[in-house]
Design an enzyme around this catalytic site. Sequence first.
Site, PDB file in Angstrom:
ATOM      1  N   ASN A  42       0.861  -1.186   0.000  1.00 22.56           N
ATOM      2  CA  ASN A  42       0.000   0.000   0.000  1.00 22.56           C
ATOM      3  C   ASN A  42       0.894   1.231   0.000  1.00 22.56           C
ATOM      4  OD1 ASN A  42      -1.816   2.040   0.452  1.00 22.56           O
ATOM      5  ND2 ASN A  42      -2.437   1.360   2.505  1.00 22.56           N
ATOM      6  N   LYS A  49       0.088   4.247  -0.236  1.00 15.98           N
ATOM      7  CA  LYS A  49      -0.573   5.420   0.363  1.00 15.98           C
ATOM      8  C   LYS A  49      -0.354   6.645  -0.542  1.00 15.98           C
ATOM      9  CE  LYS A  49      -0.090   3.169   4.800  1.00 15.98           C
ATOM     10  NZ  LYS A  49       0.098   3.232   6.227  1.00 15.98           N
ATOM     11  N   HIS A  75      -9.435   0.942   5.533  1.00 17.12           N
ATOM     12  CA  HIS A  75      -8.129   1.272   6.116  1.00 17.12           C
ATOM     13  C   HIS A  75      -8.317   2.281   7.249  1.00 17.12           C
ATOM     14  CE1 HIS A  75      -3.995   2.452   6.642  1.00 17.12           C
ATOM     15  NE2 HIS A  75      -3.654   1.382   5.947  1.00 17.12           N
ATOM     16  N   GLU A 110      -6.623   4.730   8.134  1.00 15.34           N
ATOM     17  CA  GLU A 110      -6.392   6.132   7.756  1.00 15.34           C
ATOM     18  C   GLU A 110      -7.622   6.733   7.105  1.00 15.34           C
ATOM     19  OE1 GLU A 110      -2.782   5.404   5.592  1.00 15.34           O
ATOM     20  OE2 GLU A 110      -1.796   4.847   7.467  1.00 15.34           O
ATOM     21  N   GLU A 155      -4.876  -5.006  10.672  1.00 12.78           N
ATOM     22  CA  GLU A 155      -3.871  -3.956  10.840  1.00 12.78           C
ATOM     23  C   GLU A 155      -4.110  -3.232  12.166  1.00 12.78           C
ATOM     24  OE1 GLU A 155      -2.142  -2.684   6.736  1.00 12.78           O
ATOM     25  OE2 GLU A 155      -3.796  -1.371   7.247  1.00 12.78           O
ATOM     26  N   GLY A 194       2.909   2.322  10.814  1.00 10.02           N
ATOM     27  CA  GLY A 194       3.849   3.433  10.665  1.00 10.02           C
ATOM     28  C   GLY A 194       4.575   3.795  11.945  1.00 10.02           C
ATOM     29  N   SER A 198       3.872  -2.069  10.267  1.00 13.46           N
ATOM     30  CA  SER A 198       5.334  -2.119  10.414  1.00 13.46           C
ATOM     31  C   SER A 198       5.921  -3.471  10.023  1.00 13.46           C
ATOM     32  CB  SER A 198       5.751  -1.730  11.835  1.00 13.46           C
ATOM     33  OG  SER A 198       5.352  -0.403  12.108  1.00 13.46           O
TER      34      SER A 198
HETATM   35  P1  13P Z   1       3.274   0.442   7.619  1.00 13.92           P
HETATM   36  O1  13P Z   1       3.799  -0.857   7.019  1.00 13.92           O
HETATM   37  O2  13P Z   1       3.999   1.641   7.125  1.00 13.92           O
HETATM   38  O3  13P Z   1       3.199   0.339   9.116  1.00 13.92           O
HETATM   39  O4  13P Z   1       1.763   0.600   7.097  1.00 13.92           O
HETATM   40  C1  13P Z   1       0.899  -0.470   7.177  1.00 13.92           C
HETATM   41  C2  13P Z   1      -0.337  -0.132   6.442  1.00 13.92           C
HETATM   42  O5  13P Z   1      -1.090   0.745   6.838  1.00 13.92           O
HETATM   43  C3  13P Z   1      -0.628  -0.855   5.195  1.00 13.92           C
HETATM   44  O6  13P Z   1      -1.909  -0.610   4.736  1.00 13.92           O
END
Ligand code: 13P
Length: 257
Positions: A10, A12, A98, A100, A170, A176, A216
């Site tokens: 992803n 983003k 997600h 976010e 997740e 992150g 992560s």
């Molecule tokens: P990170 O791998 O940067 O922690 O992000 C995970 C994520 O949100 C994948 O959709």
Amino acid sequence: MKRQLIVAGNWKMNKNLMEAFTLASGVLVKAKKMSDQVEIVLAPPAPYLHTINSMSKDTAHVNIAAQNCHFEPNGAYTGEISAEMLHSMNIAYVILGHSERRKHFQENHEILAKKVSAAIKAGMKIIFCCGEPLEVRASETQERFVLQQLEESLFHLTEVEMKQVVVAYEPIWAIGTGKTASPAQAQEMHQFIRKQLATKYTPKLADACSILYGGSCNPSNAAELFAQPDVDGGLVGGASLKPEDFLQIIQARAKQT
Ligand code: 13P
């Protein structure tokens, strides 16, 4: 039952046009030489979907995902993209739920349920994200929290429709942050999710559903996460922006088959 192993990246809201092509080419060149036992999914920002999908066309085990879609098929929704449009571009997947999107764009259970239905109706596969914030984990109520996410936005699907869904666990506290769920924590939740799928649908469906871990995930922790029996792959954020790291994660998944 052998479940489909998947490693999804992803991206983003990262990479300009040239950087995106460089990243996609870097992954694709190597992916072509890899065995097809691991399905690789790339989720670039929307403006690059069409080109990157064309670039990956001759590599059958690579698929492309959009990071979002609207719940209406068309209409006066300036700036939005429908699942119908994505499907017309032969994009295989859409990521929905997600954290976010839930946090920054106020996507609640109801909106997500509508998006899930719209994507299925349009003929797309879904990577449905769920996962708890830190305070929920601290109060040890994460299973109830995740179950509610599944019940309110996903479990209205029929069994046939549900076969088009990949679940991604997740935990928000791991996204992150550099703080990964331990392999035991990931396994516990993945097993719980699979149990809920068996109860709501059938043990056969639950057994066939790929459940990915995200948060992560990186080359140093991927192998031990993928060694867990209910962790079928990863949804990778930061590490998917570096071709070498992403490819190492895919290799870690391929080795654990
Ligand atoms: P990170 O791998 O940067 O922690 O992000 C995970 C994520 O949100 C994948 O959709």
